[in-house]
Design an enzyme around this catalytic site. Structure first.
Site, PDB file in Angstrom:
ATOM      1  N   THR A 283      11.371  -2.282  11.391  1.00  0.00           N
ATOM      2  CA  THR A 283      12.608  -1.974  10.674  1.00  0.00           C
ATOM      3  C   THR A 283      12.914  -0.492  10.608  1.00  0.00           C
ATOM      4  OG1 THR A 283      11.535  -1.786   8.521  1.00  0.00           O
ATOM      5  CG2 THR A 283      12.243  -3.996   9.202  1.00  0.00           C
TER       6      THR A 283
ATOM      7  N   GLY B  60       0.833  -1.191   0.000  1.00  0.00           N
ATOM      8  CA  GLY B  60       0.000   0.000   0.000  1.00  0.00           C
ATOM      9  C   GLY B  60       0.866   1.238   0.000  1.00  0.00           C
ATOM     10  N   GLY B  61       0.235   2.346  -0.249  1.00  0.00           N
ATOM     11  CA  GLY B  61       0.937   3.626  -0.242  1.00  0.00           C
ATOM     12  C   GLY B  61       1.106   4.164   1.171  1.00  0.00           C
ATOM     13  N   ILE B  62       1.740   5.298   1.281  1.00  0.00           N
ATOM     14  CA  ILE B  62       1.910   5.960   2.572  1.00  0.00           C
ATOM     15  C   ILE B  62       0.539   6.332   3.105  1.00  0.00           C
ATOM     16  CG2 ILE B  62       2.843   8.031   3.710  1.00  0.00           C
ATOM     17  CD1 ILE B  62       5.068   7.964   1.537  1.00  0.00           C
TER      18      ILE B  62
ATOM     19  N   HIS C  57       2.349   3.579  15.859  1.00  0.00           N
ATOM     20  CA  HIS C  57       2.472   2.138  15.609  1.00  0.00           C
ATOM     21  C   HIS C  57       2.643   1.381  16.919  1.00  0.00           C
ATOM     22  CE1 HIS C  57       2.951   1.609  11.134  1.00  0.00           C
ATOM     23  NE2 HIS C  57       2.917   2.916  11.246  1.00  0.00           N
TER      24      HIS C  57
ATOM     25  N   LYS D 280      -2.113   0.097   5.466  1.00  0.00           N
ATOM     26  CA  LYS D 280      -1.535  -1.241   5.304  1.00  0.00           C
ATOM     27  C   LYS D 280      -1.029  -1.813   6.621  1.00  0.00           C
ATOM     28  CE  LYS D 280       2.888   0.580   3.602  1.00  0.00           C
ATOM     29  NZ  LYS D 280       2.518   1.996   3.802  1.00  0.00           N
TER      30      LYS D 280
ATOM     31  N   ASP E  18       7.382  -4.886   9.657  1.00  0.00           N
ATOM     32  CA  ASP E  18       6.885  -3.582   9.205  1.00  0.00           C
ATOM     33  C   ASP E  18       8.025  -2.569   9.278  1.00  0.00           C
ATOM     34  OD1 ASP E  18       5.248  -1.525   8.408  1.00  0.00           O
ATOM     35  OD2 ASP E  18       3.914  -1.627  10.118  1.00  0.00           O
TER      36      ASP E  18
END
Length: 175
Positions: free
Chosen positions: A34, A7-9, A51, A13, A82
């Protein structure tokens, strides 16, 4: 089951991947983050905190760019990585790929670790190519490398999902 979530920013996602990695409440999940941390960048810190705050307390978090080693160390615990774009950026930095170094060996090692993973694995990665061609050589190199890596990972995964505006679209389903 190996799942690649693209998916995009700000497409949703990561949120979708987090919501679907665990079938049962309380199931252990290893979250491999990461992304770099940078205390001098408050916007980035807020994104990382968002997150972190969504993850259940019983999940373990490993912050590393050595994803292949992490996957090989425990190939059975349900794992969410991720994201692959963050991993690739760190790998390109470490190997000086921006000025001619190669990421091929590290990409091969990551793909081998994904192939050897026996548990439930979800990989989150930015999709490329949905906008203009980057204006810089570094931007084009990154999109080329990430696009090739996404294709390799998609071939290894049982399921590929594209998340657009928070809505999952199944691109590839397990046979």
């Amino acid at each position: 089951m190996r799942v690649l979530v693209l998916g995009g920013i700000r497409s949703g996602k990561s949120h979708w991947a987090e919501a679907t990695i665990s079938d049962t409440a309380g199931e252990p999940v290893r979250y491999v983050a990461t992304g770099r941390t940078d205390p001098t960048d408050p916007d980035w810190s807020r994104r990382v905190d968002t997150h972190r705050s969504r993850r259940p307390a019983h999940w373990s978090t490993v912050e590393t760019t050595d994803v292949a080693t992490e996957l090989r160390a425990d190939p059975r615990t349900p794992t969410l990585v991720d994201d692959i774009g963050g991993w690739l950026t760190a790998t390109m930095d470490r190997l000086d790929a921006w000025t001619g170094g190669s990421v091929r060996t590290d990409v091969d090692a990551l793909c081998a670790a994904v192939t050897g993973f026996d548990g439930k694995l979800t990989l989150v990665s930015p999709e490329v190519g949905l906008t203009v061609v980057p204006a810089t050589a570094g931007g084009r190199l990154f999109t080329d490398e990430l696009g090739t890596l996404n294709q390799r990972l998609a071939a290894l995964c049982d399921r590929v999902v594209l998340v657009v505006a928070g809505q999952p679209l199944v691109v590839k389903e397990a046979r």
